[in-house]
Design an enzyme around this catalytic site. Structure first.
Site, PDB file in Angstrom:
ATOM      1  CE1 TYR A 141      57.448  43.378  52.410  1.00 37.40           C
ATOM      2  CE2 TYR A 141      55.219  44.263  52.451  1.00 37.40           C
ATOM      3  CZ  TYR A 141      56.185  43.418  52.971  1.00 37.40           C
ATOM      4  OH  TYR A 141      55.882  42.634  54.052  1.00 37.40           O
ATOM      5  CE  LYS A 191      71.561  35.084  54.983  1.00 40.79           C
ATOM      6  NZ  LYS A 191      71.730  34.180  56.128  1.00 40.79           N
ATOM      7  CG  ASP A 223      70.831  33.864  59.535  1.00 41.29           C
ATOM      8  OD1 ASP A 223      71.357  34.970  59.781  1.00 41.29           O
ATOM      9  OD2 ASP A 223      71.455  32.929  58.996  1.00 41.29           O
ATOM     10  CG  ASP A 247      56.090  41.537  57.166  1.00 40.61           C
ATOM     11  OD1 ASP A 247      55.202  41.950  57.925  1.00 40.61           O
ATOM     12  OD2 ASP A 247      55.937  40.576  56.379  1.00 40.61           O
ATOM     13  CG  ASP A 251      54.005  38.983  62.229  1.00 42.86           C
ATOM     14  OD1 ASP A 251      53.770  40.206  62.222  1.00 42.86           O
ATOM     15  OD2 ASP A 251      53.255  38.131  61.707  1.00 42.86           O
TER      16      ASP A 251
END
Ligand code: IPM
Ligand code: MG
Length: 368
Positions: A141, A191, A223, A247, A251
């Site tokens: 970001y 990751k 993942d 983020d 969701d």
């Protein structure tokens, strides 16, 4: 006088923040008169009034406040007309989050509301209670360099994912401490099989874990975590992860609970800046102004504000219990409507929760 900067913003922001304030006032009761709620324009509302998404006056109100209560900003159809740096999500939201590195995003599904979840009943039979601790001021970001340049007859775009030891340590500490107040389980998501930032992340979190022998620390690739959240959501207690992963996973977590319209969040710093409270959902312009928005995320965000900025555990509990009671009564906004549920509008949902807060105080002495 306690001062709250109220930042309704765009789309459904104003209507959900109005309900959040209604319930916040009900929770404070007579004491609400000693709280000052100062509303300021932000996002497109501010661009239209003052020419920028985060005007100086709004920033001054925010800096002079004890906490910020924010709705949502950005209108995709209009955002595209501005250069990226001036768009509300970047200029206003990312601007105000600066310094507030810890984003707490709880997703709770009580077993009695298992039918709200998009998952099969047997998977959520024991409910879900996960706290996502999202790093909020680093990673893709804010990382530099960022931007687009001409290249090879086309363009080249770059975002930079960057983390320092210090940034990882401070967010991991928040997560370990949170785990201590809960079920003592922390899953760090990265990751690390591919990303250098994740390799550093994993090392730092592992090292810090030695200070928290009472917290069971595990590591998961992002993942795999996306998959495990659907397969076995009840297994998670606290998740700590970097900005973009957080983020996305938050969701996803909202679907465990039924709707994006149910998830609150708190953005906290080291205490030197007023904290920022926002529902995790966006502006939903397609349903704005029609009484269709679910105000529960904003209402639960008000509970987080009371808890984290003012240590008003009792008032926060009153709100959370009231929300439960209203859901139990069958009242539902469209996004969480099930057969047998009763469809209510945004304002009615707020009224019901505010009344349920009052009732809670009748059963549980307000003066305690
Ligand atoms: C969120 C939102 C924001 C984010 C957007 C609006 C910039 O998706 O709060 O989750 O990506 O942080
Ligand atoms: Mg998001």
């Amino acid at each position: 006088m306690t001062r709250i900067a109220v930042l309704p913003g765009d789309g459904i922001g104003p209507e959900v923040i109005a309900e959040g304030l209604k319930v916040l006032r009900a929770a404070l009761g007579p004491e609400a008169s000693r709280w000052e709620f100062v509303e300021a324009p932000i996002g497109w509302a501010a661009i239209d009034q003052c020419g920028s998404a985060l005007p100086e006056q709004t920033l001054a109100i925010c800096k002079g406040s004890d906490a910020m209560f924010f709705g949502a900003v950005g209108l995709p159809a209009r955002d595209a007309t501005l250069p990226p740096a001036q768009r509300p999500e970047t200029a206003a939201l990312l601007g105000l989050r600066k310094g507030l590195f810890a984003n707490l995003r709880p997703a709770i599904l009580y077993p009695e509301f298992a039918d709200l979840s998009v998952l099969r009943a047997d998977i959520v039979a024991n409910g879900v209670d996960v706290l996502i601790v999202r790093e909020l001021t680093g990673g893709l970001y804010y990382g530099q360099p960022k931007g687009r340049t001409a290249a090879d007859g086309g363009e080249r775009a770059v975002d930079t994912m960057v983390y320092t030891t210090g940034e990882i340590e401070r967010i991991a500490r928040v997560a370990f401490e949170a785990a201590r107040t809960r079920r003592h389980k922390l899953c760090s998501v990265d990751k690390a099989n591919i990303l250098a930032t994740s390799q550093l992340w994993r090392e730092v979190v592992t090292r810090l874990g030695r200070d928290y022998p009472d917290v069971a620390l595990s590591h998961m690739y992002v993942d795999s975590c996306a998959m495990q959240l659907l397969r076995n959501p009840g297994d998670f207690d606290v998740i700590v992860t970097e900005n973009t992963f957080g983020d996305i996973l938050s969701d996803e977590a909202s679907m465990l609970v039924g709707s994006l319209g149910m998830l609150p969040s708190a953005c906290l710093g080291d205490g030197s800046l007023p904290a920022f409270y926002e529902p995790i959902h966006g502006t939903a312009p397609d349903i704005a102004g029609q009484g269709k928005a679910n105000p529960l995320a904003a209402i639960l965000t008000a509970a987080m504000l009371l808890r984290y900025s003012f240590h008003r555990e009792r008032e926060a509990t009153a709100i959370e219990e009231a929300v439960k009671g209203v859901l139990r009564s069958g009242a539902r906004t469209g996004d969480i409507l099930q057969p047998g549920g009763r469809l209510v509008e945004t304002g009615e949902m707020g009224d019901l929760v505010a009344r349920a807060v009052e009732d809670w105080y009748v059963r549980n002495d307000r003066t305690l």
